[in-house]
Design a protein around this motif. Structure first.
Motif, PDB file in Angstrom:
ATOM      1  N   ILE B  56       1.074  -1.122  -0.099  1.00 19.94           N
ATOM      2  CA  ILE B  56       0.052  -0.082  -0.089  1.00 19.94           C
ATOM      3  C   ILE B  56       0.914   1.229   0.088  1.00 19.94           C
ATOM      4  CG2 ILE B  56      -1.789   1.402   1.284  1.00 19.94           C
ATOM      5  CD1 ILE B  56      -2.724  -1.295   2.455  1.00 19.94           C
ATOM      6  N   ASN B  57       0.577   2.203  -0.898  1.00 20.23           N
ATOM      7  CA  ASN B  57       1.569   3.280  -1.059  1.00 20.23           C
ATOM      8  C   ASN B  57       0.222   4.501  -1.256  1.00 20.23           C
ATOM      9  OD1 ASN B  57       2.940   5.297  -1.334  1.00 20.23           O
ATOM     10  ND2 ASN B  57       4.403   4.378  -2.772  1.00 20.23           N
ATOM     11  N   GLU B  58      -0.035   5.062  -0.281  1.00 22.78           N
ATOM     12  CA  GLU B  58      -1.005   6.073  -0.391  1.00 22.78           C
ATOM     13  C   GLU B  58      -0.600   7.218  -0.972  1.00 22.78           C
ATOM     14  OE1 GLU B  58      -4.747   5.882   0.309  1.00 22.78           O
ATOM     15  OE2 GLU B  58      -3.804   3.833  -0.039  1.00 22.78           O
ATOM     16  N   THR B  59      -1.179   8.466  -1.244  1.00 29.73           N
ATOM     17  CA  THR B  59      -0.764   9.594  -1.798  1.00 29.73           C
ATOM     18  C   THR B  59       0.271  10.399  -0.940  1.00 29.73           C
ATOM     19  OG1 THR B  59      -2.748   9.608  -3.225  1.00 29.73           O
ATOM     20  CG2 THR B  59      -1.360  11.688  -3.416  1.00 29.73           C
ATOM     21  N   VAL B  60       1.462  10.232  -0.851  1.00 26.30           N
ATOM     22  CA  VAL B  60       2.089  10.443   0.239  1.00 26.30           C
ATOM     23  C   VAL B  60       3.264  11.355  -0.609  1.00 26.30           C
ATOM     24  CG1 VAL B  60       3.431  10.117   2.182  1.00 26.30           C
ATOM     25  CG2 VAL B  60       1.610   8.776   1.947  1.00 26.30           C
ATOM     26  N   PRO B  61       3.666  12.479  -0.234  1.00 25.08           N
ATOM     27  CA  PRO B  61       4.843  13.173  -0.804  1.00 25.08           C
ATOM     28  C   PRO B  61       6.037  12.093  -0.882  1.00 25.08           C
ATOM     29  CG  PRO B  61       3.874  14.527   0.648  1.00 25.08           C
ATOM     30  CD  PRO B  61       3.382  13.200   0.934  1.00 25.08           C
ATOM     31  N   ASN B  62       6.862  11.990  -2.035  1.00 20.45           N
ATOM     32  CA  ASN B  62       8.041  11.187  -2.327  1.00 20.45           C
ATOM     33  C   ASN B  62       9.201  11.555  -1.288  1.00 20.45           C
ATOM     34  OD1 ASN B  62       9.179  13.336  -3.360  1.00 20.45           O
ATOM     35  ND2 ASN B  62       8.941  12.302  -5.484  1.00 20.45           N
ATOM     36  N   ARG B  63       9.099  12.621  -0.332  1.00 22.25           N
ATOM     37  CA  ARG B  63      10.054  13.008   0.672  1.00 22.25           C
ATOM     38  C   ARG B  63       9.720  11.798   1.677  1.00 22.25           C
ATOM     39  NH1 ARG B  63       8.773  16.349   3.841  1.00 22.25           N
ATOM     40  NH2 ARG B  63       6.576  16.974   3.223  1.00 22.25           N
ATOM     41  N   PHE B  64       8.762  11.020   1.893  1.00 25.74           N
ATOM     42  CA  PHE B  64       8.569   9.829   2.612  1.00 25.74           C
ATOM     43  C   PHE B  64       8.878   8.814   2.070  1.00 25.74           C
ATOM     44  CE2 PHE B  64       6.092  11.920   6.263  1.00 25.74           C
ATOM     45  CZ  PHE B  64       5.716  13.145   5.688  1.00 25.74           C
ATOM     46  N   SER B  65       9.827   8.212   2.828  1.00 23.43           N
ATOM     47  CA  SER B  65      10.383   6.723   2.032  1.00 23.43           C
ATOM     48  C   SER B  65      10.301   5.697   3.502  1.00 23.43           C
ATOM     49  CB  SER B  65      11.865   6.917   1.628  1.00 23.43           C
ATOM     50  OG  SER B  65      12.604   7.420   2.203  1.00 23.43           O
ATOM     51  N   PRO B  66       9.448   4.635   3.179  1.00 20.53           N
ATOM     52  CA  PRO B  66       9.408   3.615   4.055  1.00 20.53           C
ATOM     53  C   PRO B  66      10.621   2.645   3.607  1.00 20.53           C
ATOM     54  CG  PRO B  66       7.862   3.320   2.651  1.00 20.53           C
ATOM     55  CD  PRO B  66       8.337   4.620   2.196  1.00 20.53           C
ATOM     56  N   LYS B  67      11.222   1.655   4.885  1.00 24.46           N
ATOM     57  CA  LYS B  67      11.931   0.577   4.492  1.00 24.46           C
ATOM     58  C   LYS B  67      11.649  -0.485   5.453  1.00 24.46           C
ATOM     59  CE  LYS B  67      15.801   3.064   2.195  1.00 24.46           C
ATOM     60  NZ  LYS B  67      15.013   4.106   1.513  1.00 24.46           N
ATOM     61  N   SER B  68      11.619  -1.564   5.042  1.00 23.44           N
ATOM     62  CA  SER B  68      11.489  -2.841   5.615  1.00 23.44           C
ATOM     63  C   SER B  68      12.628  -3.779   5.410  1.00 23.44           C
ATOM     64  CB  SER B  68      10.309  -3.311   5.153  1.00 23.44           C
ATOM     65  OG  SER B  68       9.918  -4.319   6.125  1.00 23.44           O
ATOM     66  N   PRO B  69      13.609  -3.712   6.646  1.00 26.17           N
ATOM     67  CA  PRO B  69      14.597  -4.541   6.329  1.00 26.17           C
ATOM     68  C   PRO B  69      14.536  -6.111   6.780  1.00 26.17           C
ATOM     69  CG  PRO B  69      14.886  -3.406   8.438  1.00 26.17           C
ATOM     70  CD  PRO B  69      13.672  -2.922   7.639  1.00 26.17           C
ATOM     71  N   ASP B  70      13.442  -6.131   7.415  1.00 24.76           N
ATOM     72  CA  ASP B  70      12.795  -7.706   7.606  1.00 24.76           C
ATOM     73  C   ASP B  70      11.255  -7.583   8.012  1.00 24.76           C
ATOM     74  OD1 ASP B  70      14.780  -7.372  10.254  1.00 24.76           O
ATOM     75  OD2 ASP B  70      12.733  -7.529  10.550  1.00 24.76           O
ATOM     76  N   LYS B  71      10.655  -8.537   8.143  1.00 27.30           N
ATOM     77  CA  LYS B  71       9.129  -8.451   8.564  1.00 27.30           C
ATOM     78  C   LYS B  71       8.959  -7.988   9.793  1.00 27.30           C
ATOM     79  CE  LYS B  71       7.858 -13.075   9.590  1.00 27.30           C
ATOM     80  NZ  LYS B  71       6.929 -14.039   9.565  1.00 27.30           N
ATOM     81  N   ALA B  72       9.822  -7.828  10.577  1.00 22.63           N
ATOM     82  CA  ALA B  72       9.582  -7.446  12.055  1.00 22.63           C
ATOM     83  C   ALA B  72       9.828  -5.734  12.188  1.00 22.63           C
ATOM     84  CB  ALA B  72      10.657  -8.090  12.962  1.00 22.63           C
ATOM     85  N   HIS B  73      10.484  -5.243  11.333  1.00 17.58           N
ATOM     86  CA  HIS B  73      10.851  -4.003  11.241  1.00 17.58           C
ATOM     87  C   HIS B  73      10.256  -3.124  10.196  1.00 17.58           C
ATOM     88  CE1 HIS B  73      13.749  -5.977  13.620  1.00 17.58           C
ATOM     89  NE2 HIS B  73      13.872  -4.525  14.282  1.00 17.58           N
ATOM     90  N   LEU B  74       9.790  -1.818  10.095  1.00 22.27           N
ATOM     91  CA  LEU B  74       9.455  -0.926   9.139  1.00 22.27           C
ATOM     92  C   LEU B  74       9.984   0.744   9.786  1.00 22.27           C
ATOM     93  CD1 LEU B  74       8.054  -0.585   6.409  1.00 22.27           C
ATOM     94  CD2 LEU B  74       5.732  -0.135   7.819  1.00 22.27           C
TER      95      LEU B  74
END
Lengths: 112, 114
Positions: B56-74
């Motif tokens: 899911i990637n809602e309409t969020v400015p691309n200044r916001f970048s999520p990263k998930s190194p593993d399924k326990a961390h976001l």
């Protein structure tokens, strides 16, 4: 855009009274959930009602769902001062994205 | 034991800075979310990851970048912070593969951009 709308926005009652909060939504849903948020804290799940259910109970909580009117209500009976919090409804839609769309919330104040 | 934890709890920073918020869940869930709650208490989903993949990637400015190194961390990284980014950011998790329909929320990170 925000899907859900809740009313009232704020509710103030005395301990022992019942509190009723309403929620309306716009699209088809798989289920509707109610969450509680104490001031300065995260949300805590209270109760879930599926689209094929009309009423559900959990302790002092009673939830109804009317899919024809796209609305739900949360009733808290015999309220306590500790029930003071914001209450949010959230819909899990049928669009396949498994995301919750939250209403604006009702701020409930229960006075001793 | 904290099920969903976020760090930091409070973050005060200047406009234009870059900052990160971290989230960890020890529930074994496969799906994690970031929500933003504004000053009027509106709670809106921003992103969701399932097993490290963005779903899911809602309409969020691309200044916001999520990263998930593993399924326990976001984690959530925000570049060039703006005044309007001031809000409370909540992380949540869910056991999607297990058919869980409810989400577990973290305590929130209160971001204030000056």
């Amino acid at each position: 855009s925000q899907q859900g709308e809740e009313d009232p926005q704020a509710l103030s009652i005395q301990e022992g009274e019942n509190a009723t909060m309403n929620c309306s939504y716009k699209t088809s849903i798989n289920n509707l959930q109610w969450y509680r948020q104490n001031s300065g804290r995260g949300l805590v799940h209270l109760i879930l009602i599926r689209s094929n259910e009309r009423e559900k109970h959990s302790g002092r909580l009673r939830v109804t769902l009317d899919t024809s009117k796209k609305s739900s209500s949360l009733l808290i009976t015999a309220s306590r001062a500790a029930d003071t919090a914001s209450y949010f409804c959230a819909t899990d839609g049928t669009g396949g994205y498994n995301k919750l769309i939250f209403g604006a919330g009702t701020r409930l104040a229960v006075h001793p | 034991d904290t099920a969903v934890s976020q760090t930091p709890k409070y973050l005060v920073t200047q406009m234009g800075n870059d900052k990160s918020i971290k989230c960890e869940q020890n529930l074994g869930h496969d799906t994690m979310y970031w929500y933003k709650q504004d000053s009027k208490k509106f709670l809106k989903i921003m992103f969701s990851y399932n097993n490290k993949e963005l779903i899911i990637n809602e309409t969020v400015p691309n200044r916001f970048s999520p990263k998930s190194p593993d399924k326990a961390h976001l984690n959530l990284h925000i570049n060039s912070l703006e005044l309007g980014d001031s809000a409370v950011y909540f992380c949540a998790s869910r056991d999607l593969a297990g058919g869980m329909e409810t989400q577990y929320f973290g305590p929130g990170t209160r971001l204030l951009v000056l």
